[in-house]
Design an enzyme around this catalytic site. Structure first.
Site, mmCIF file in Angstrom:
data_model
loop_
_atom_site.group_PDB
_atom_site.id
_atom_site.type_symbol
_atom_site.label_atom_id
_atom_site.label_comp_id
_atom_site.label_asym_id
_atom_site.label_seq_id
_atom_site.Cartn_x
_atom_site.Cartn_y
_atom_site.Cartn_z
ATOM 1 N N ASP A 81 45.716 34.519 50.810
ATOM 2 C CA ASP A 81 45.970 34.925 49.426
ATOM 3 C C ASP A 81 47.286 35.681 49.373
ATOM 4 O OD1 ASP A 81 43.565 33.848 48.830
ATOM 5 O OD2 ASP A 81 42.562 35.716 48.299
ATOM 6 N N ASP A 125 36.022 24.812 41.701
ATOM 7 C CA ASP A 125 35.099 25.915 41.971
ATOM 8 C C ASP A 125 33.787 25.611 41.263
ATOM 9 O OD1 ASP A 125 37.158 27.253 43.283
ATOM 10 O OD2 ASP A 125 37.794 28.322 41.476
#
Lengths: 209, 251
Positions: free
Chosen positions: B11, B130
């Site tokens: 990230d 997702d």
């Protein structure tokens, strides 16, 4: 002598990665080389080596080259008349063939005899994407690849007409040529610029030609 | 033989790794380039950057991260997070990414998948999905998992595949961060639908989970973040374990 390597920009492929890998490979082997990306056909005149990358469809790539005035002629001159080292990556290599069956029938440069055909998809997913190993079938080529894993992304393969033009093979459903070579023309179906140290080694071999 | 891929995900926010390796003496542990290089030298088959930046200025920082990474790392590089347009994709690819992953933008406008794959080739278009289980079905969520789109997961998989997606990055939100393993039912059902490669994500906590994801879930690639970053498991350990259990990997 300083090597002048030109990566042909005809609107296809990740040119920056290709350029970086050639810079890295020349640094690793202490070769004095200038690696330029160019869409100017006249730049080929003073190049010692030329690299043709390629991603996407065969037809789109061929059209991309033809759209640049003089590019196709200059490439052919470089390969056939000047006979200097020429390297094709992925679809860049497939363009060497006589023709391609991808979405119709399209003419290639015809520098290495054979046809681009679709991989079988009965037991395997397409595209063939990821790391796969190669087996060297012709040890006489100046390109001396390690029998290791390389990064592939493709759904079509080069069905070479002449067995002696195949340097290495890979198995995915069938055995197909993963490295080809005829005279001063070299090509990989996989991406040497994305294949870690073993990929850089192949690039070093080429730069050393 | 084609190998199963192991992909660490980093990230990145404003050019710095937010959730990353914290177990080795990197000169600059927050530097995404160094972390990507470390993983590449230690067996990663690909690197995935997830840009969690909020502002446009930060997006430009991500492009310079990609540029620097491409000078040092010679394995495929995927970038995701906030990819909204053909221009975003082009900028990322020109900066050195090999693939981009599209999530919310594809839900908002599915045609972007078609346009992007026609433009750049499907090999560089990863669709990230997702999902969260609601009752007996999995539902697609957007905007970092905050909005339930009411799109059923399997119909979405089929749709994006038909639109030209090159790969699917499928994250189980129910499993993400739990360390109890991949959602194997989700993976297995998805594998049946997909002809394109499937990257499994969400839930890895121990080494066996990688085996389950590849063997039972039939995923083509396995993505993980924290187990690698905190050195709970090394990529080479995973690969050696898979190899011992007859799953082909690149060693």
């Amino acid at each position: 002598m300083k090597k002048k390597i030109t990566i042909v920009d005809y609107g296809s492929g990740n040119l920056l990665s290709a350029q970086q890998s050639f810079i890295k490979a020349s640094n690793l082997s202490n070769i004095d080389a200038e690696i330029q990306i160019s869409n100017d056909p006249t730049k080929l005149d003073n190049s010692t080596h030329v690299v043709l990358p390629g991603q996407g469809a065969f037809k789109t790539c061929m059209e991309g080259i033809k759209k640049i005035p003089g590019m196709q002629d200059r490439l052919c001159e470089f390969v056939k008349i000047k006979q200097r080292p020429f390297f094709g990556i992925c679809v860049g290599m497939q363009l060497f063939a006589d023709n391609s069956e991808e979405n119709g029938n399209h003419q290639g440069f015809g520098w290495i005899g054979g046809t681009i055909k679709k991989l079988p998809s009965l037991e395997t997913k397409l595209p063939h994407m990821g790391w796969n190993n190669i087996k060297v079938v012709n040890a006489n080529s100046p390109i001396k690849p390690e029998e290791n894993d390389y990064y592939f992304v493709h759904s079509y393969f080069f069905d070479c007409a002449n067995r002696e033009n195949v340097v290495a093979e890979t198995k995915y459903g069938i055995n197909f040529p993963s490295i080809v070579n005829k005279e001063n023309v070299y090509g990989c179906q996989f991406h040497p610029e994305k294949s870690s140290a073993q990929g850089l080694n192949i690039i070093k071999n080429f730069i050393n030609l | 033989m084609l190998k199963k891929r192991i992909i660490p995900c980093l990230d990145v926010k404003d050019g710095r790794v937010v959730k990353g390796i914290n177990f080795i003496d990197l000169v600059d542990a927050g530097d995404p380039v160094e972390q990507a290089k470390f993983y590449s030298e230690n067996g990663a088959d690909e690197i995935c950057f997830l840009d969690i930046s909020a502002s446009l200025e930060e997006r430009d920082t991500m492009l310079s991260v990609l540029k620097k990474t491409a000078q040092e790392v010679f394995i495929p590089l995927t970038v995701g997070g906030g990819i909204k347009s053909i221009k975003n994709i082009k900028d990322s690819l020109m900066a050195g990414a090999d693939k981009v992953s599209i999530n919310s933008a594809a839900i908002k406008n599915p045609e972007i998948i078609k346009n992007a794959s026609e433009h750049f080739g499907s090999q560089c278009i990863v669709v990230a999905i997702d999902v969260k289980k609601t009752g007996s079905s999995w539902m697609v969520h957007s905007h970092g998992g905050t909005i339930n789109t009411n799109i059923e997961a399997f119909s979405w998989l089929e749709k994006v595949q038909n639109l030209g997606a090159g790969e699917i990055l499928l994250t189980s939100m129910d499993r993400d961060g739990t360390k109890i393993g991949f959602d194997l039912d989700l993976l297995r059902e998805s594998s049946k639908i997909l002809d394109i490669p499937l990257i499994a994500s969400g839930g890895v906590g121990k080494i066996d989970h990688f085996f389950e994801g590849a063997h039972i879930g039939q995923a083509d690639a396995l993505l993980a973040a924290s187990v690698f970053h905190f050195n709970e498991i090394s990529i080479m350990q995973v690969k050696e374990f898979l190899k011992k259990n007859n799953i082909e990997v690149r060693l």
